[in-house]
Structures are given as C-alpha cells and as structure tokens.
Scaffold this motif. Structure first.
Motif, PDB file in Angstrom:
ATOM      1  N   ALA A  92      38.383  51.346  42.929  1.00 60.54           N
ATOM      2  CA  ALA A  92      39.760  50.686  43.424  1.00 60.54           C
ATOM      3  C   ALA A  92      39.671  49.439  43.917  1.00 60.54           C
ATOM      4  O   ALA A  92      40.442  48.652  43.321  1.00 60.54           O
ATOM      5  CB  ALA A  92      40.008  51.571  44.619  1.00 60.54           C
ATOM      6  N   VAL A  93      38.358  48.698  44.029  1.00 58.91           N
ATOM      7  CA  VAL A  93      38.151  47.470  44.684  1.00 58.91           C
ATOM      8  C   VAL A  93      38.120  46.567  43.266  1.00 58.91           C
ATOM      9  O   VAL A  93      38.514  45.496  43.015  1.00 58.91           O
ATOM     10  CB  VAL A  93      36.777  47.309  45.436  1.00 58.91           C
ATOM     11  CG1 VAL A  93      36.443  45.784  45.816  1.00 58.91           C
ATOM     12  CG2 VAL A  93      37.066  48.085  46.577  1.00 58.91           C
ATOM     13  N   ILE A  94      37.292  47.271  42.274  1.00 56.62           N
ATOM     14  CA  ILE A  94      37.221  46.534  40.928  1.00 56.62           C
ATOM     15  C   ILE A  94      38.569  46.410  40.357  1.00 56.62           C
ATOM     16  O   ILE A  94      38.790  45.367  39.758  1.00 56.62           O
ATOM     17  CB  ILE A  94      36.407  47.496  40.132  1.00 56.62           C
ATOM     18  CG1 ILE A  94      34.911  47.247  40.347  1.00 56.62           C
ATOM     19  CG2 ILE A  94      36.432  46.949  38.594  1.00 56.62           C
ATOM     20  CD1 ILE A  94      33.847  48.405  39.775  1.00 56.62           C
ATOM     21  N   THR A  95      39.304  47.146  40.405  1.00 58.80           N
ATOM     22  CA  THR A  95      40.742  47.452  39.935  1.00 58.80           C
ATOM     23  C   THR A  95      41.655  46.222  40.626  1.00 58.80           C
ATOM     24  O   THR A  95      42.371  45.262  40.023  1.00 58.80           O
ATOM     25  CB  THR A  95      41.577  48.683  39.815  1.00 58.80           C
ATOM     26  OG1 THR A  95      40.730  49.504  39.159  1.00 58.80           O
ATOM     27  CG2 THR A  95      42.894  48.575  39.170  1.00 58.80           C
ATOM     28  N   ALA A  96      41.409  46.289  41.795  1.00 62.35           N
ATOM     29  CA  ALA A  96      42.205  45.325  42.696  1.00 62.35           C
ATOM     30  C   ALA A  96      41.852  44.003  42.477  1.00 62.35           C
ATOM     31  O   ALA A  96      42.817  42.988  42.573  1.00 62.35           O
ATOM     32  CB  ALA A  96      41.994  45.599  43.984  1.00 62.35           C
ATOM     33  N   ALA A  97      40.586  43.803  42.280  1.00 59.59           N
ATOM     34  CA  ALA A  97      40.159  42.367  42.037  1.00 59.59           C
ATOM     35  C   ALA A  97      40.184  41.749  40.482  1.00 59.59           C
ATOM     36  O   ALA A  97      39.773  40.752  40.424  1.00 59.59           O
ATOM     37  CB  ALA A  97      38.778  42.089  42.696  1.00 59.59           C
TER      38      ALA A  97
ATOM     39  N   TYR B 225      27.741  42.696  40.424  1.00 59.61           N
ATOM     40  CA  TYR B 225      28.614  42.084  41.571  1.00 59.61           C
ATOM     41  C   TYR B 225      28.617  42.801  42.754  1.00 59.61           C
ATOM     42  O   TYR B 225      28.296  43.951  42.755  1.00 59.61           O
ATOM     43  CB  TYR B 225      29.860  42.047  41.023  1.00 59.61           C
ATOM     44  CG  TYR B 225      30.413  41.377  39.803  1.00 59.61           C
ATOM     45  CD1 TYR B 225      30.847  40.164  39.588  1.00 59.61           C
ATOM     46  CD2 TYR B 225      30.536  42.391  38.643  1.00 59.61           C
ATOM     47  CE1 TYR B 225      31.173  39.717  38.194  1.00 59.61           C
ATOM     48  CE2 TYR B 225      31.005  41.830  37.371  1.00 59.61           C
ATOM     49  CZ  TYR B 225      31.151  40.602  37.107  1.00 59.61           C
ATOM     50  OH  TYR B 225      31.312  39.932  36.027  1.00 59.61           O
ATOM     51  N   VAL B 226      28.400  41.860  43.607  1.00 57.30           N
ATOM     52  CA  VAL B 226      28.800  42.220  45.044  1.00 57.30           C
ATOM     53  C   VAL B 226      30.199  41.973  45.448  1.00 57.30           C
ATOM     54  O   VAL B 226      30.642  40.974  45.095  1.00 57.30           O
ATOM     55  CB  VAL B 226      27.733  41.447  46.040  1.00 57.30           C
ATOM     56  CG1 VAL B 226      28.147  41.682  47.476  1.00 57.30           C
ATOM     57  CG2 VAL B 226      26.288  41.908  45.805  1.00 57.30           C
ATOM     58  N   LEU B 227      30.726  42.941  45.914  1.00 58.25           N
ATOM     59  CA  LEU B 227      32.312  42.953  46.163  1.00 58.25           C
ATOM     60  C   LEU B 227      32.419  43.016  47.921  1.00 58.25           C
ATOM     61  O   LEU B 227      31.862  43.842  48.428  1.00 58.25           O
ATOM     62  CB  LEU B 227      33.205  44.048  45.544  1.00 58.25           C
ATOM     63  CG  LEU B 227      32.740  44.594  44.404  1.00 58.25           C
ATOM     64  CD1 LEU B 227      33.516  45.787  43.958  1.00 58.25           C
ATOM     65  CD2 LEU B 227      33.109  43.756  43.327  1.00 58.25           C
TER      66      LEU B 227
ATOM     67  N   ILE C 278      34.602  38.196  45.167  1.00 59.95           N
ATOM     68  CA  ILE C 278      33.602  38.781  44.435  1.00 59.95           C
ATOM     69  C   ILE C 278      32.364  37.925  44.139  1.00 59.95           C
ATOM     70  O   ILE C 278      32.697  36.543  44.054  1.00 59.95           O
ATOM     71  CB  ILE C 278      34.343  38.942  42.908  1.00 59.95           C
ATOM     72  CG1 ILE C 278      35.470  39.658  43.063  1.00 59.95           C
ATOM     73  CG2 ILE C 278      33.386  39.664  41.926  1.00 59.95           C
ATOM     74  CD1 ILE C 278      35.435  41.069  43.705  1.00 59.95           C
ATOM     75  N   TYR C 279      31.171  38.115  44.014  1.00 58.08           N
ATOM     76  CA  TYR C 279      29.988  37.489  43.945  1.00 58.08           C
ATOM     77  C   TYR C 279      29.378  38.111  42.751  1.00 58.08           C
ATOM     78  O   TYR C 279      29.015  39.436  42.794  1.00 58.08           O
ATOM     79  CB  TYR C 279      29.169  37.117  45.149  1.00 58.08           C
ATOM     80  CG  TYR C 279      29.846  36.589  46.395  1.00 58.08           C
ATOM     81  CD1 TYR C 279      29.997  35.184  46.231  1.00 58.08           C
ATOM     82  CD2 TYR C 279      30.458  37.373  47.378  1.00 58.08           C
ATOM     83  CE1 TYR C 279      30.591  34.496  47.512  1.00 58.08           C
ATOM     84  CE2 TYR C 279      31.090  36.595  48.332  1.00 58.08           C
ATOM     85  CZ  TYR C 279      31.091  35.407  48.432  1.00 58.08           C
ATOM     86  OH  TYR C 279      31.771  34.808  49.406  1.00 58.08           O
ATOM     87  N   SER C 280      28.941  37.259  41.419  1.00 62.24           N
ATOM     88  CA  SER C 280      28.030  37.842  40.768  1.00 62.24           C
ATOM     89  C   SER C 280      26.598  38.049  41.226  1.00 62.24           C
ATOM     90  O   SER C 280      26.220  37.671  42.453  1.00 62.24           O
ATOM     91  CB  SER C 280      27.734  36.790  39.357  1.00 62.24           C
ATOM     92  OG  SER C 280      27.180  35.606  40.104  1.00 62.24           O
TER      93      SER C 280
END
Length: 440
Positions: free
Chosen positions: A48-53, A87-89, A99-101
């Motif tokens: 869900a975080v991946i989608t939101a970001a 990534y670190v979310l 988001i950080y790679s």
C-alpha cells in the motif's frame, strides 16, 4: 536537501520506539537478521505504501523495520525485481511517504559511522548495480565499485558512483529514485572545479586528473607533462583535458565517453575548444601558427598575411582546412594536404569546396563572384547575393548569383578539382531554377 544525516536522525529517534515484532539484533560487527515477523508484516503492509508513493518497484521481498509510535510513522525496506533498486520507505499515518533508495539508506550519516538504516534484504545486497545501466544510458561506461547517497531535493536524488579504472560521477536521478528514468550524469572532475556544496568523496582531484599523463603518453607527441587541468565536457559526452609540457608546448586531449583518446589538438589550434588552452602561452603559439598559415598560403599561390584563424573539423586526417582572416583584406579558406601544395579559396567560392567563412567582417566574397562573371563578359552585374544550387553528375557545382541593379542574375558553374574555378556562366533567363529575389 535531505541527506543521509537526515535519515540517521530519523533512525536514532526510531531506535527507542521499535515495536517488539520488528526489533532486530544490534550486535556490533554482525548484520542484523531479518525476522520472519518483520518480513510477514512488511509483505502485508508495504504494498500500500509503494502504491501511495508511486515507487517504481515490482515487489519481491519486504520487511517492516519498525514504528515510531510518537509520530505514528512506519518504516519498511522493500526489494524489487532482480537487478532493480530497493528502497527504505518512511510512511507517516498522514501525509505522503518519503522514499530513500538503498544506496542512500546504506550511506553512513557521517564518516566512520555505520549506516543508520541499511538495506538488509538479500535482494538488496548490491544496490549500486542499478547505477551501471543508468550511467551507460546517459552515454558513459562505468563498472560501479562504490556508491553513496548525497541527498535529495524535491525533484532530484543525488548519488555519487566510483567506477572501475578511477573515473567517478555524480548521478542526478528522479525522486523517488527510478533507474528507468533518464538521469544526468556529470563527471566528478566538474565538481572538483565548481563552487558547489556537492563534491565527490571517493578518491581525490589529484588522482582523477592524473589520467592526463596516460593520455599524453598515448598521444605520443613528445609531451612530458608539467601541468594539467580538466577543460570540460561536450554535448557528445567527450571529455577534454589540457596538458602543458616541459618543452613549452601544450595540448588538449579529447577523450570519448568510453575513456579512449580520440583526438589531440595543439594549443595553437585549440582556440575554439571550450575556451582553449590556459596553461601554456597560447598567444605565442597562435602567433607562430598564424605565421605558418601565411607561409602555406603563399606556397599555394595565395596572398594572406594571417591575422586570425580557425580550423574546420577534420574530414581527412592528412589534410588541414582552416579559415583565415587576412590583415587589411578579406578572409579565405586554406586547404592544405600533407606534403602537397594545397589551395587558398576566397569566401565567395568557398561553398563550392564545402566550406563557409564566418570569422571576418565580410564573409560574402561577392567581389570574387563578380570577377568570375566578368571572365565570361557579363560586366554589368555587381553580385549582391548568392546561393549554392547543387552538384551536377559530372561533379561540377552551380552557384546562383543576384545583381545589385535588380536585373536578373546568373548561374555560375564551378569545378572543385584540382582547384576551385569557374568554367561557365548562364543568365537566369535561360538557366532556370533561379530562386534568389530578382532572379525569378
């Protein structure tokens, strides 16, 4: 700009409030284990975080790093498709995720300190691999050996990469970092010279500029390097270096994006290359070169006391073509083959040979075209305009000219070998295909 230090501050605060299910071992010298509980929570919550970001990630693995209960912020690490960046979310209860790679997450907040929130998932074991494709797509060759996060702005992620062989680059990527999107890739040598808060930390300026010694040796022009500098980068990603030599001479070396030396310019001939030479007495070198072109022009039957000159790009490695501005007179094009007499072509006839004057105060050369008309008894026309029409099957070239008296002009036919010269002229009333104003 958000930096690795900012990540560190967040994670220091987080360390005191980790939820028990996501707590990890922090034994010195040992990599923390990824627990089954952390992985289960990550796989359930991170999508869900991946989608939101709008994170560019085809999820393959995830772990929940922890939760800051005070700020109601959750932290996750995600691994994506094989070879892709992880990534670190940072996902607050309200507001957009940050988001950080993994390159940024793996970067220590300060020298000598460990990363505060490194990527631990097996799929993120080598995040710098994603940089190789980005750098190559931008036109450079790089086998990454080291990488670090520099920071983020609202629109860009800044990463440094050190490549095998000693080259290094600053990669300006998107936010979130997306290896599939075009990135700016800029040589660390540019940042060595620039007044900016971004600098390359891998290696140093002296080590990077030492590559000039290698190019001087490859050029085999007898230069024992005394001093050297980075000149700049061209649109085709070629890099230029200058070397001054112990014997007083100087050169500019052009190096392709692959790292191969492609061309060497004497400082006297490098005035148009990113400002020319600055480490040698370029004025003296240019004066000597101007005197040489004066002699070559005289040997070719021309008369030009060369005051200023500029070389055309090389078409034939055994032939030098140069535009010359003559003292007190018009300009000309000198075509000087190695070991041959060569020729000097005035600016009016130069387009027949495929060149155009641009340095002098009068680059038209209409006087010579007028003189060519008079050879064929067309004495009333003072040429006021001209254009190259094209070549014939037999290799001659037609040039259309217009006249100052506004009467119809002419087509002049020229041969270009062995020298440029007019062979005939025909009035536009009979020639057809005339298009200049007054000739139709």
């Amino acid at each position: 700009m958000k930096t690795p230090k900012a990540i560190g501050l967040v994670m220091v605060l987080l360390a005191a409030t980790l939820t028990p299910a996501a707590a990890v071992s922090q034994k010195k010298g040992a990599a923390p284990a990824v627990t089954d509980a952390a992985r289960k929570a990550g796989m359930a919550e991170a999508p869900a975080v991946i989608t939101a970001a709008s994170v560019p990630c085809q999820l393959s693995d995830a772990r929940k790093i922890g939760e800051d209960k005070k700020t109601k912020t959750n932290y996750y690490e995600v691994a994506c498709a094989p070879g892709a960046m992880g990534y670190v979310l940072q996902a607050p209860a309200e507001g957009a995720p940050t988001i950080y790679s993994c390159i940024e997450a793996n970067t220590p907040p300060a020298p000598g300190q460990p990363p505060s929130a490194p990527c631990l998932l097996p799929g993120n074991s080598d995040p710098k691999a994603a940089l190789a494709t980005m750098v190559k797509t931008a036109g450079f060759e790089c086998l990454p050996e080291q990488a670090r996060g520099i920071g983020q702005t609202k629109s860009n992620t800044y990463v440094e990469v050190a490549c095998q062989g000693g080259t290094g680059y600053i990669v300006v990527a998107s936010v979130p970092f997306d290896a599939a999107k075009p990135a700016q890739v800029q040589s660390c040598l540019m940042y060595d010279e620039a007044e900016t808060n971004i600098k390359c930390a891998f290696g140093d300026k002296a080590a990077r500029i030492a590559v000039v010694d290698k190019y001087a040796a490859q050029a085999n022009n007898g230069c024992t390097v005394k001093d050297k500098r980075f000149v700049g980068v061209s649109k085709d990603n070629s890099t230029f270096f200058e070397a001054s030599c112990q014997d007083g001479k100087g050169y500019i070396y052009k190096v392709a994006s692959t790292g191969a030396l492609t061309e060497t310019y004497e400082c006297a001939k490098a005035t148009a290359i990113l400002g020319g030479c600055t480490l040698t007495d370029a004025r003296q070198a240019q004066s000597d070169q101007a005197a040489l072109y004066t002699r070559l022009a005289a040997n070719a039957g021309g008369k030009c006391d060369v005051e200023k000159y500029a070389l055309f790009p090389t078409r034939n490695p055994r032939e030098e073509v140069v535009e010359m501005v003559c003292k007190g007179g018009p300009g000309a094009i000198g075509i000087f083959p190695a070991g041959a007499k060569g020729q000097v072509v005035d600016c009016g006839r130069a387009p027949v040979a495929g060149y155009k004057c641009s340095l002098g105060t009068d680059n038209t050369g209409y006087g010579s075209l007028t003189a060519d008309l008079k050879k064929f008894n067309y004495n009333s026309c003072e040429v006021s305009n001209s254009r190259v029409v094209g070549k014939t099957e037999k290799g001659t070239t037609y040039v259309e000219v217009a006249c100052a008296d506004k009467l119809k002009g002419y087509m002049i036919e020229y041969q270009s070998t062995p020298t440029v010269s007019a062979v005939q002229a025909v009035g536009c009333a009979f020639a057809g295909n005339c298009k200049l104003p007054g000739n139709t």
